[in-house]
Design an enzyme around this catalytic site. Structure first.
Site, mmCIF file in Angstrom:
data_model
loop_
_atom_site.group_PDB
_atom_site.id
_atom_site.type_symbol
_atom_site.label_atom_id
_atom_site.label_comp_id
_atom_site.label_asym_id
_atom_site.label_seq_id
_atom_site.Cartn_x
_atom_site.Cartn_y
_atom_site.Cartn_z
ATOM 1 C CB SER A 232 -0.948 -0.038 1.206
ATOM 2 O OG SER A 232 -1.951 0.958 1.086
ATOM 3 C CG ASP B 93 -4.220 -1.528 0.485
ATOM 4 O OD1 ASP B 93 -3.268 -2.251 0.844
ATOM 5 O OD2 ASP B 93 -4.330 -0.338 0.794
#
Length: 330
Positions: free
Chosen positions: A54, A186
Site C-alpha cells: 500500500s 490494496d
C-alpha cells in the site's frame, strides 16, 4: 542447473519491509530520511530486497526508482492534501455508500515527473516485492522486479500502475483496473506488514538461508484503540458503527506477521520501528503533519544507533535484472 533451482545466496541478506497505512506513510519516509541524516548513510545501499504494501509499496517503488527518502517526504507533504482532500466534510457521508476518494488525484500525483512518471517496474535499481490482491480472481497478486529468471512479465508494467494496485484500499479508493483490466485492491488485506513476504522471497527465490537474513521493518505508527464492549457479542451493525474494521484487520495482521517472522528467523534478526501514538491522532487519510514528523524525528533519534550497528556495515549485493528496458535479452 535446472530452471527451478535457486543458487545459494552468498553472505548476509538484508530486507527493508514497509507497512501499509495510507497517508501515515509519511512517517516511514521521514524515519528513513532522518536515519540517513543521523547515520550518514544511504538507505537503499544497505538492503538486498525491499518490500512494501500500500503506502509502503509506493515508498518502495520510489526508492527503487531513485527517489531519496526526503523526496518521498516532500511528495507526501505536497500531494497528501490533494489525494486525501475532504471537501467540507461531505466525504464522511459519502463513505457509507461509496469509495471515499477518487482515484484521479492519486494517479495524477504518481505520474508527475518528480514521482514515477512513465517509468516501468523493471527500471528499479533494487529488487522489489509489492503485494496486491486480485478481487475478481480471489487470489493474491504480488508484483516483482525481474530478480529471478522466472519473473518475466511484471517488469514491463508502469510503476504508477503497480502503486495504484497495491494502495487501492477498500472503501477508500476504487479498485485498480489499469493492470490487464483485472480488479486489484490494496495488498493490506493480506500483507499489510510485508516482512514475511520479503523473507519468503529471500529464501524461495533468492536462495538465502534463515540465518543469513535480517529484517528492518517500519510501521506507520500504532494507536492502541479502545474497543467498545458492544463488540464482544456484536453483529454487523456494532462492528461497522463502533470499529474501523479495516484498521482492526490491518493491525492484527501486522502484529501477527511480526511475531511469525521473529519466530522464523530469530527475534534478534528483526528490527521493527512502529511507535505507539495517542488514539485518534492519525488515521489512514488524516494526520497532523508536524506531529507525525516529530514522531519520526524521535524514532530516528532513539533507533539510529541500532540501525547503524546492524545495517550500515552491510553493502547490498549488486542487483542485475534478468529482464529490463535497458538490457537486451540474450
Amino acid at each position: 542447473m535446472a530452471d527451478d533451482q535457486v543458487p545459494k545466496w552468498e553472505g548476509d541478506f538484508r530486507i527493508l519491509a514497509l507497512d501499509g497505512g495510507g497517508i501515515r506513510g509519511l512517517f516511514s519516509a521521514a524515519v528513513m530520511a532522518k536515519l540517513e541524516q543521523k547515520c550518514n548513510a544511504t538507505i537503499v545501499d544497505h538492503f538486498d530486497l525491499i518490500t512494501g504494501t500500500s503506502t509502503g509499496g509506493i515508498i518502495a517503488l520510489g526508492l527503487g526508482l531513485g527517489m531519496q527518502p526526503r523526496e518521498i517526504v516532500e511528495f507526501y507533504v505536497g500531494q497528501g492534501p490533494r489525494i486525501f482532500g475532504n471537501c467540507c466534510g461531505w466525504r464522511w457521508l459519502l463513505h457509507w455508500a461509496w469509495r471515499k476518494f477518487p482515484q484521479t488525484n492519486l494517479l495524477n500525483a504518481l505520474q508527475e515527473p518528480t514521482a514515477f512518471g512513465e517509468k516501468l517496474l523493471g527500471e528499479s535499481s533494487k529488487r522489489l516485492v509489492i503485494p496486491s490482491y486480485n478481487l475478481g480472481a480471489d487470489r493474491v497478486r504480488v508484483f516483482k522486479t525481474p530478480h529471478h529468471q522466472k519473473l518475466t512479465t511484471d517488469w514491463q508494467i508502469p510503476a504508477w500502475q503497480v502503486a495504484l494496485a497495491t494502495s487501492a484500499a477498500p472503501t477508500y479508493f476504487p479498485v485498480c483496473r489499469q493492470v490487464e483490466k483485472t480488479r486489484l485492491i490494496d495488498g493490506g488485506v493480506w500483507a499489510n506488514n510485508p516482512a514475511m513476504v520479503g523473507v519468503v522471497e529471500a529464501i524461495s527465490m533468492l536462495g538465502a538461508e534463515r540465518n543469513q537474513i535480517k529484517v528492518f521493518s517500519i510501521g506507520t505508527t500504532d494507536s492502541r484503540t479502545h474497543r467498545r464492549k458492544a463488540l464482544n457479542s456484536g453483529g454487523k451493525f456494532q462492528w461497522i458503527w463502533n470499529a474501523n474494521v479495516l484498521d482492526v484487520l490491518m493491525r492484527g495482521q501486522s502484529v501477527g506477521v511480526n511475531g511469525q517472522v521473529q519466530h522464523l528467523i530469530g527475534e534478534k534478526r528483526v528490527f521493527r520501528i512502529d511507535p505507539m501514538v495517542p488514539d485518534g491522532i492519525f488515521s489512514l487519510d488524516k494526520l497532523t503533519t508536524d506531529e507525525l514528523l516529530a514522531e519520526a524525528e524521535d524514532a530516528a533519534l532513539c533507533h539510529s544507533p541500532r540501525f547503524k550497528a546492524e545495517f550500515t556495515d552491510h553493502k547490498a549485493t549488486e542487483y542485475q535484472p534478468f529482464y529490463s528496458p535497458n538490457v537486451k535479452e540474450a
